[in-house]
Write a protein that holds these residues in place. Structure first.
Motif, PDB file in Angstrom:
ATOM      1  N   LEU A 642      -7.208 -59.144  54.810  1.00  0.00           N
ATOM      2  CA  LEU A 642      -6.616 -59.878  53.692  1.00  0.00           C
ATOM      3  C   LEU A 642      -5.250 -60.439  54.052  1.00  0.00           C
ATOM      4  O   LEU A 642      -4.444 -59.765  54.698  1.00  0.00           O
ATOM      5  CB  LEU A 642      -6.465 -58.959  52.471  1.00  0.00           C
ATOM      6  CG  LEU A 642      -7.706 -58.186  52.031  1.00  0.00           C
ATOM      7  CD1 LEU A 642      -7.398 -57.369  50.789  1.00  0.00           C
ATOM      8  CD2 LEU A 642      -8.861 -59.123  51.765  1.00  0.00           C
ATOM      9  N   TYR A 643      -5.012 -61.652  53.609  1.00  0.00           N
ATOM     10  CA  TYR A 643      -3.716 -62.308  53.778  1.00  0.00           C
ATOM     11  C   TYR A 643      -3.047 -62.503  52.410  1.00  0.00           C
ATOM     12  O   TYR A 643      -3.725 -62.710  51.395  1.00  0.00           O
ATOM     13  CB  TYR A 643      -3.886 -63.676  54.434  1.00  0.00           C
ATOM     14  CG  TYR A 643      -4.035 -63.629  55.930  1.00  0.00           C
ATOM     15  CD1 TYR A 643      -2.921 -63.689  56.763  1.00  0.00           C
ATOM     16  CD2 TYR A 643      -5.287 -63.537  56.526  1.00  0.00           C
ATOM     17  CE1 TYR A 643      -3.043 -63.662  58.145  1.00  0.00           C
ATOM     18  CE2 TYR A 643      -5.418 -63.505  57.909  1.00  0.00           C
ATOM     19  CZ  TYR A 643      -4.291 -63.567  58.711  1.00  0.00           C
ATOM     20  OH  TYR A 643      -4.421 -63.527  60.080  1.00  0.00           O
ATOM     21  N   ASP A 644      -1.723 -62.433  52.418  1.00  0.00           N
ATOM     22  CA  ASP A 644      -0.936 -62.853  51.266  1.00  0.00           C
ATOM     23  C   ASP A 644      -0.970 -64.377  51.253  1.00  0.00           C
ATOM     24  O   ASP A 644      -0.418 -65.027  52.145  1.00  0.00           O
ATOM     25  CB  ASP A 644       0.505 -62.340  51.423  1.00  0.00           C
ATOM     26  CG  ASP A 644       1.422 -62.746  50.276  1.00  0.00           C
ATOM     27  OD1 ASP A 644       1.091 -63.678  49.530  1.00  0.00           O
ATOM     28  OD2 ASP A 644       2.501 -62.132  50.157  1.00  0.00           O
ATOM     29  N   VAL A 645      -1.629 -64.973  50.265  1.00  0.00           N
ATOM     30  CA  VAL A 645      -1.845 -66.425  50.287  1.00  0.00           C
ATOM     31  C   VAL A 645      -0.737 -67.192  49.576  1.00  0.00           C
ATOM     32  O   VAL A 645      -0.784 -68.417  49.489  1.00  0.00           O
ATOM     33  CB  VAL A 645      -3.216 -66.799  49.684  1.00  0.00           C
ATOM     34  CG1 VAL A 645      -4.330 -66.100  50.434  1.00  0.00           C
ATOM     35  CG2 VAL A 645      -3.284 -66.485  48.195  1.00  0.00           C
ATOM     36  N   ALA A 646       0.261 -66.478  49.054  1.00  0.00           N
ATOM     37  CA  ALA A 646       1.466 -67.098  48.470  1.00  0.00           C
ATOM     38  C   ALA A 646       1.104 -68.081  47.362  1.00  0.00           C
ATOM     39  O   ALA A 646       0.370 -67.732  46.443  1.00  0.00           O
ATOM     40  CB  ALA A 646       2.296 -67.741  49.578  1.00  0.00           C
ATOM     41  N   SER A 647       1.563 -69.336  47.467  1.00  0.00           N
ATOM     42  CA  SER A 647       1.413 -70.289  46.358  1.00  0.00           C
ATOM     43  C   SER A 647      -0.015 -70.755  46.124  1.00  0.00           C
ATOM     44  O   SER A 647      -0.286 -71.433  45.122  1.00  0.00           O
ATOM     45  CB  SER A 647       2.308 -71.510  46.593  1.00  0.00           C
ATOM     46  OG  SER A 647       3.653 -71.182  46.345  1.00  0.00           O
ATOM     47  N   ILE A 648      -0.935 -70.401  47.011  1.00  0.00           N
ATOM     48  CA  ILE A 648      -2.343 -70.679  46.716  1.00  0.00           C
ATOM     49  C   ILE A 648      -2.755 -69.930  45.452  1.00  0.00           C
ATOM     50  O   ILE A 648      -3.716 -70.299  44.777  1.00  0.00           O
ATOM     51  CB  ILE A 648      -3.225 -70.317  47.924  1.00  0.00           C
ATOM     52  CG1 ILE A 648      -2.957 -71.304  49.072  1.00  0.00           C
ATOM     53  CG2 ILE A 648      -4.700 -70.328  47.578  1.00  0.00           C
ATOM     54  CD1 ILE A 648      -3.654 -70.958  50.367  1.00  0.00           C
ATOM     55  N   THR A 649      -1.975 -68.892  45.099  1.00  0.00           N
ATOM     56  CA  THR A 649      -2.193 -68.183  43.841  1.00  0.00           C
ATOM     57  C   THR A 649      -2.251 -69.144  42.660  1.00  0.00           C
ATOM     58  O   THR A 649      -3.007 -68.930  41.705  1.00  0.00           O
ATOM     59  CB  THR A 649      -1.052 -67.165  43.629  1.00  0.00           C
ATOM     60  OG1 THR A 649      -1.063 -66.218  44.703  1.00  0.00           O
ATOM     61  CG2 THR A 649      -1.188 -66.435  42.299  1.00  0.00           C
ATOM     62  N   LYS A 650      -1.472 -70.205  42.727  1.00  0.00           N
ATOM     63  CA  LYS A 650      -1.416 -71.156  41.603  1.00  0.00           C
ATOM     64  C   LYS A 650      -2.799 -71.714  41.291  1.00  0.00           C
ATOM     65  O   LYS A 650      -3.178 -71.830  40.116  1.00  0.00           O
ATOM     66  CB  LYS A 650      -0.445 -72.290  41.936  1.00  0.00           C
ATOM     67  CG  LYS A 650       1.020 -71.877  42.073  1.00  0.00           C
ATOM     68  CD  LYS A 650       1.892 -73.092  42.382  1.00  0.00           C
ATOM     69  CE  LYS A 650       3.375 -72.735  42.441  1.00  0.00           C
ATOM     70  NZ  LYS A 650       3.729 -71.944  43.633  1.00  0.00           N
ATOM     71  N   ILE A 651      -3.568 -72.100  42.332  1.00  0.00           N
ATOM     72  CA  ILE A 651      -4.877 -72.707  42.063  1.00  0.00           C
ATOM     73  C   ILE A 651      -6.019 -71.701  42.179  1.00  0.00           C
ATOM     74  O   ILE A 651      -7.156 -72.016  41.814  1.00  0.00           O
ATOM     75  CB  ILE A 651      -5.145 -73.915  42.980  1.00  0.00           C
ATOM     76  CG1 ILE A 651      -5.325 -73.494  44.442  1.00  0.00           C
ATOM     77  CG2 ILE A 651      -4.035 -74.941  42.848  1.00  0.00           C
ATOM     78  CD1 ILE A 651      -5.867 -74.600  45.323  1.00  0.00           C
ATOM     79  N   ALA A 652      -5.722 -70.500  42.680  1.00  0.00           N
ATOM     80  CA  ALA A 652      -6.757 -69.479  42.793  1.00  0.00           C
ATOM     81  C   ALA A 652      -6.740 -68.505  41.628  1.00  0.00           C
ATOM     82  O   ALA A 652      -7.700 -67.772  41.426  1.00  0.00           O
ATOM     83  CB  ALA A 652      -6.605 -68.709  44.103  1.00  0.00           C
ATOM     84  N   ALA A 653      -5.660 -68.486  40.847  1.00  0.00           N
ATOM     85  CA  ALA A 653      -5.547 -67.537  39.737  1.00  0.00           C
ATOM     86  C   ALA A 653      -5.135 -68.234  38.451  1.00  0.00           C
ATOM     87  O   ALA A 653      -5.911 -68.327  37.500  1.00  0.00           O
ATOM     88  CB  ALA A 653      -4.569 -66.424  40.095  1.00  0.00           C
ATOM     89  N   THR A 830     -10.645 -60.722  46.905  1.00  0.00           N
ATOM     90  CA  THR A 830      -9.560 -61.503  46.323  1.00  0.00           C
ATOM     91  C   THR A 830      -8.981 -60.799  45.109  1.00  0.00           C
ATOM     92  O   THR A 830      -9.706 -60.226  44.300  1.00  0.00           O
ATOM     93  CB  THR A 830     -10.086 -62.890  45.910  1.00  0.00           C
ATOM     94  OG1 THR A 830     -10.645 -63.518  47.053  1.00  0.00           O
ATOM     95  CG2 THR A 830      -8.971 -63.768  45.364  1.00  0.00           C
ATOM     96  N   GLY A 831      -7.666 -60.883  44.961  1.00  0.00           N
ATOM     97  CA  GLY A 831      -7.040 -60.354  43.758  1.00  0.00           C
ATOM     98  C   GLY A 831      -5.599 -59.951  43.991  1.00  0.00           C
ATOM     99  O   GLY A 831      -5.073 -59.992  45.110  1.00  0.00           O
ATOM    100  N   PHE A 832      -4.958 -59.583  42.914  1.00  0.00           N
ATOM    101  CA  PHE A 832      -3.609 -59.048  42.969  1.00  0.00           C
ATOM    102  C   PHE A 832      -3.660 -57.569  43.358  1.00  0.00           C
ATOM    103  O   PHE A 832      -4.704 -56.921  43.290  1.00  0.00           O
ATOM    104  CB  PHE A 832      -2.925 -59.183  41.601  1.00  0.00           C
ATOM    105  CG  PHE A 832      -2.720 -60.602  41.142  1.00  0.00           C
ATOM    106  CD1 PHE A 832      -1.608 -61.320  41.564  1.00  0.00           C
ATOM    107  CD2 PHE A 832      -3.620 -61.220  40.285  1.00  0.00           C
ATOM    108  CE1 PHE A 832      -1.382 -62.626  41.122  1.00  0.00           C
ATOM    109  CE2 PHE A 832      -3.412 -62.529  39.838  1.00  0.00           C
ATOM    110  CZ  PHE A 832      -2.295 -63.225  40.269  1.00  0.00           C
ATOM    111  N   LEU A 833      -2.526 -57.042  43.786  1.00  0.00           N
ATOM    112  CA  LEU A 833      -2.335 -55.607  44.040  1.00  0.00           C
ATOM    113  C   LEU A 833      -3.429 -55.048  44.956  1.00  0.00           C
ATOM    114  O   LEU A 833      -4.189 -54.145  44.598  1.00  0.00           O
ATOM    115  CB  LEU A 833      -2.320 -54.843  42.709  1.00  0.00           C
ATOM    116  CG  LEU A 833      -1.354 -55.382  41.640  1.00  0.00           C
ATOM    117  CD1 LEU A 833      -1.549 -54.639  40.333  1.00  0.00           C
ATOM    118  CD2 LEU A 833       0.086 -55.292  42.123  1.00  0.00           C
TER     119      LEU A 833
END
Length: 1005
Positions: A642-653, A830-833
């Motif tokens: 798993l990678y920290d995808v940073a701002s991809i969070t905006k369109i993935a979450a 995929t997910g937080f935490l």
């Protein structure tokens, strides 16, 4: 004399009309309606010239085709050279070895031959039938499951190309027996499939040989070891066993092999092999059926031949019967002498020798092999992806779904499934299980086929907690005499499993093995895969999850439950599939450039490692992991890391939640922030239009270093930051901002363990005071707004969108996204935490944070603001891998659908993917990033993408991008900020955009 080499160019020009024939099939309508084999009239003058140059002994020697190997020593090579030099034999039949070794030997042998050699090989499923390092196409029983013949015809053409590369001009295939190892039990199916294969090979100027006349199918005896007895009537033999051969003759088959069988209905002579029977070979094949092509005996050194005859007499008897080519003779010299002896006795004539010799010479001319063979690059040419693509398509079309209760396949609602897989007969994780994990991570069990009953019972107990078991039957055998390699305990286990648990069973074995099972009433699906190969395992897993459809039909009946022709079609593909670049219209020859770009980046330490995935039209054609987790080079990057995808969070979450709420009429981007967050009314942020916020045109400050408020210099007289690098300010934060090296946490800001006052988990052993959450929002509310609306990228707007999403859904963002998106998509990584679900060793570390969290960040979000919110934020916090992000992006490309579910309407996606302010120089969509079409400006992509494309990048070194115009989906994940974020190399090298350019350059159609 070697005149063939000189005549090749002329021959090719004259005979080219003969080398192409349309793919067709006709029913039997009288043998007079047939087509003659294409070589019969080839090379008249050359045949005359060569024939006249041969001595009588050499004319007889042309009938002999001897055994040859490319994996034996020089003694064997010298023995073959001796036969060539002494007798001028007609041909060689190659067995085991390697393609390069064989090609070199054929160059040697052809150079020594007075008359060009006819070179044959058993290549029923391609050169791999005998040779290493070559492509193995499906076996004929597998091909029998196909519902069309075009793929088999193409396979024939490709096999012809490959064999000719290695100097072979005759393939001892196809097998056109009914049942057994052929295409199945239906005579029409066997005929159509065999003729398709034959015509493909002959279109490629390869002599092919239909075998084993008059039909070897209806016996479980092996003529290599005994003489099988066929007791059928002549009528049955004519209508069934001989039917495919009659049809092949009508279609101009170049050769037919006679079998070592005892067939009393056709020749009553006791213990006489059909291959040695004048009544069968000449009387039926040549006279009754009117066959004028090459007739080849099966190997004369097999036990099924009449071994009561002495060496030489056997060869003479086979020739007397009507065979033209004497395959694998027991003795060449004695055979020549015996045939001359029978001529002197009046049992044979020289005219008969001339007939066969001229036929063989004409066949050699027609194949027009050029010598010497080109050996450079042979391995690469033999293994070209166009051949692999054909092979994959054949296997895909053959997979046969025999049971599908309640249409369980392809599997849907993955969020409801707890899957265990069982590999019976395979003791380690195999490709079947690995491909299942690509769709939905499952728990895997493996058990040896030799395991005792107690082990199987223990396994049954372990499966109790799962609501679906997918079982594969591996390490099988095609031989019925060995029970197809299946042990009794395996059979009992599968019978009991399918009685107790909802089960999907995949049989990687002969379809005849189905008769061994009595599946229980909890069997939900049964897939016949025919062969236990890695490719087939992967395709079977893809079929189960809807990567590919089910189209095959059972070619034989097996037991009382399954009949020939059974097969259930299971719809169109629902999810990503995995295959070759050429299957997606991509040139695989350019993929090495991606490897080179990545390896160069790793070499110069632009990133320790990365994952790269590319798909087109829903087919993943490139999926690789490179390098290591860190520069310590201990843990290699794996596809499920798993990678920290940073701002991809905006369109993935955040974005999918807001789009879904928009579709439900609960959210409107044209409203102001204050409508959804009334508390903003006291600030100027409440009046901001959400469209402006999401297109980064609201005038918000780009970035606020919230964590500054939690640290302070140890010397109260010093500043926290400086605009100049110095020994006291050595840490570059951004641009010309440098941090004091002597710092401490502000008293009361952090604690070393969780409590009600310190509930925010920022990093390992570091918990933030709850009061700081309010201070973050306070600082945003009081931040400066630009008066003029213009593009300025800012994360701050997502600090508002996050609570809006949670307020409207009534759920924490991390729970809602998992429930509504990631779990149903099968994006389980995929997910937080992530540390709540995965071990630290599976998570790629980011920065070695020396001044804020003072540790190597592994599993904790890198973004400081998101960290101070506990790892869940609207702009950062998602961890994922390339495969999972591909599912999310493919859902967008599919117009909001994936795996049979609709997540978001296509009209909503189109709306959010619209560039609202392009005329004002702002490329952004609503949430989505868009390509910079003003090429004088820097953008996130190469200049190759279309204006309709969309995606997002991340500060940690990540990029996801999808292009509806080309169908290309591209994922790049890295930790370029390791060990510190002040590393511009990945950006300066344009690694991500250069890879994207390669992908677009590789599009063939």
């Amino acid at each position: 004399m070697k005149p063939l080499r000189k005549i090749i160019p002329i021959a090719l020009a004259i005979l080219s009309p003969l080398f192409t024939s349309s793919f067709h099939f006709s029913s039997h309508a009288g043998m007079a309606d047939g087509i003659d084999p294409p070589f019969l009239d080839a090379g008249g003058e050359w045949v005359d010239s060569v024939y006249e140059s041969l001595s009588r002994d050499e004319r007889i020697a042309q009938l002999f085709m001897v055994r040859a190997y490319s994996d034996k020593d020089g003694t064997h090579t010298e023995s073959i050279l001796k036969l060539i030099r002494k007798y001028n034999i007609g041909g060689l039949c190659f067995f085991q070895g390697g393609p390069l070794r064989q090609a070199n030997l054929i160059n040697l042998y052809q150079a020594e031959a007075k008359t060009p050699l006819l070179v044959a090989q058993d290549a029923e499923w391609g050169p791999a039938f005998r040779l290493d390092s070559t492509i193995a196409y499906p076996r004929q029983m597998t091909l029998g499951a196909l519902q069309e013949e075009e793929g088999i015809h193409r396979m024939g053409q490709e096999v012809a190309e490959q064999l000719r590369m290695i100097g072979v001009n005759m393939n001892l295939a196809p097998v056109m027996d009914v049942n057994n190892k052929s295409f199945g039990e239906d005579v029409t199916n066997v005929s159509r499939k065999g003729i398709a294969y034959m015509q493909g090979m002959q279109d490629g100027r390869l002599l092919c040989v239909a075998k084993h006349f008059p039909g070897h199918g209806d016996t479980d005896k092996d003529s290599h070891h005994t003489l099988p007895l066929i007791r059928h009537t002549r009528e049955r033999l004519w209508n069934t066993e001989m039917h495919p051969f009659r049809e092949a003759i009508l279609q101009g088959v170049t050769g037919i092999m006679t079998a070592h069988l005892e067939v009393p209905a056709l020749d009553s002579t006791p213990d006489l092999a059909s291959s040695l029977s004048y009544e069968i070979v000449t009387g039926i094949l040549k006279e009754e059926l009117g066959y004028r092509g090459l007739i080849i005996s099966d190997a004369l050194d097999m036990a099924g031949a009449d071994m009561h005859q002495t060496p030489g007499e056997l060869e003479a008897l086979a020739f007397q019967a009507g065979n033209d080519i004497l395959l694998i003779p027991t003795a060449v010299g004695k055979g020549i002498s015996a045939i001359k002896k029978e001529i002197r006795r009046g049992n044979l004539t020289w005219e008969r020798v001339e007939e066969s010799c001229r036929k063989i010479l004409a066949a050699k001319y027609w194949t027009a092999l050029v010598h010497p063979l080109k050996v450079s690059g042979l391995h690469e040419r033999l293994n070209d992806n166009k051949y692999r693509m054909t092979r994959s398509g054949l296997y895909q079309g053959s997979l046969t779904l025999l049971e599908n209760t309640d249409d369980i396949l392809p599997l849907q609602r993955l969020d409801t499934l707890r899957i265990a897989t069982v590999a019976i007969g395979d003791t380690g994780p195999n490709d079947f299980q690995k491909y299942i994990d690509l769709y939905l991570p499952s728990v895997h069990f493996n058990i040896s086929r030799e395991a005792p009953a107690d082990s199987y019972l223990e396994l049954l107990e372990k499966l109790d907690s799962f609501n679906l078991v997918i079982a594969g039957l591996h390490n099988t055998d095609i031989r019925a005499s060995g029970n197809f390699g299946i042990r009794e305990n395996s059979i009992l286990f599968l019978n009991r499993l399918t009685s107790q648990k909802p089960s999907v069973v995949v049989v990687f074995a002969s379809p005849y093995s189905l008769a061994k099972f009595e599946f229980g009433d909890r069997l939900k699906a049964l897939l016949m895969a025919y062969e236990d190969k890695e490719l087939v395992q992967g395709l079977s897993a893809q079929l189960i999850f809807g990567g590919i459809p089910a189209r095959g039909m059972l070619p034989v009946s097996s037991g009382n439950r399954y009949k020939a022709g059974d097969g259930i079609s299971a719809g169109e593909a629902l999810r990503l599939r995995y295959g070759l670049p050429e299957e997606a219209g991509i040139d695989s020859r350019l993929m090495y450039r991606i490897d080179s770009l990545v390896m160069d980046a790793i070499q110069v330490k632009a990133t320790p490692g990365c994952q790269v995935l590319a798909a087109r039209h829903g087919l993943v054609f490139y999926h690789k992991s490179f390098g290591y987790h860190t520069y310590g080079r201990k843990d290699t990057v794996k596809w499920n890391d798993l990678y920290d995808v940073a701002s991809i969070t905006k369109i993935a979450a955040t974005l999918p939640v807001l789009m879904q709420l928009t579709q439900q009429g609960r959210f409107d981007v044209n409203e102001k922030l204050g409508k959804y967050l009334p508390g903003l009314d006291t600030s100027d942020k409440g009046e901001l239009l959400i469209t402006d916020v999401m297109t980064h045109q609201a005038g918000l400050t780009p970035w606020i270093p919230f964590y500054y408020s939690t640290i302070e210099p140890m010397d109260a007289d010093q500043d926290l930051i400086s605009k100049r690098l110095s020994s006291k300010y050595p840490f570059r934060l951004a641009g010309h901002i440098f941090l004091n090296k002597n710092l401490k946490y502000v008293d009361g800001a952090y604690a070393g363990e969780y409590s009600s006052q310190y509930p925010i988990h920022v990093a390992e052993g570091l918990y933030l005071n709850k009061n700081y959450r309010d201070s973050l929002m306070h600082r945003i509310l009081n931040s400066e707004l630009k008066e003029q609306k213009e593009y300025m990228y800012s994360d701050l707007g997502y600090y508002f969108l996050h609570p809006i999403a949670e307020k409207l859904t009534g759920m924490p963002l991390e729970e809602y996204t998992m429930e509504q998106f990631y779990s149903p998509l099968g994006a389980s990584y995929t997910g937080f935490l992530p540390l709540e679900r995965f071990p630290p060793g599976q998570i790629i570390p980011t920065e070695n944070d020396l001044f804020f969290r003072r540790q190597l960040l592994r599993g904790y979000v890198h973004d400081p603001g998101a960290a101070m919110l506990g790892g869940v934020a609207g702009h950062a916090g998602i961890f994922s891998n390339a495969n999972d992000l591909a599912k999310i992006m493919q859902m967008y490309l599919n117009g909001g659908q994936y795996g049979g579910l609709e997540y978001i309407a296509d009209t909503i996606i189109d709306r959010f993917n619209t560039c609202l302010h392009c005329e004002e120089g702002n490329r952004r969509g609503i949430g989505f990033d868009k390509p910079e079409m003003d090429y004088e400006k820097e953008g996130p992509t190469c200049q190759c993408v279309s204006p309709s494309s969309f995606g997002h990048s991340g500060f940690t070194g990540t990029l996801v991008w999808a292009d509806p115009d080309t169908g290309i989906l591209y994922i790049f994940l890295s930790n370029k900020i390791h060990p510190d974020q002040d590393s511009p190399k990945l950006v300066e090298m344009n690694v991500r955009t250069k890879i994207q350019q390669v992908l677009h350059d590789a599009i063939m159609y």
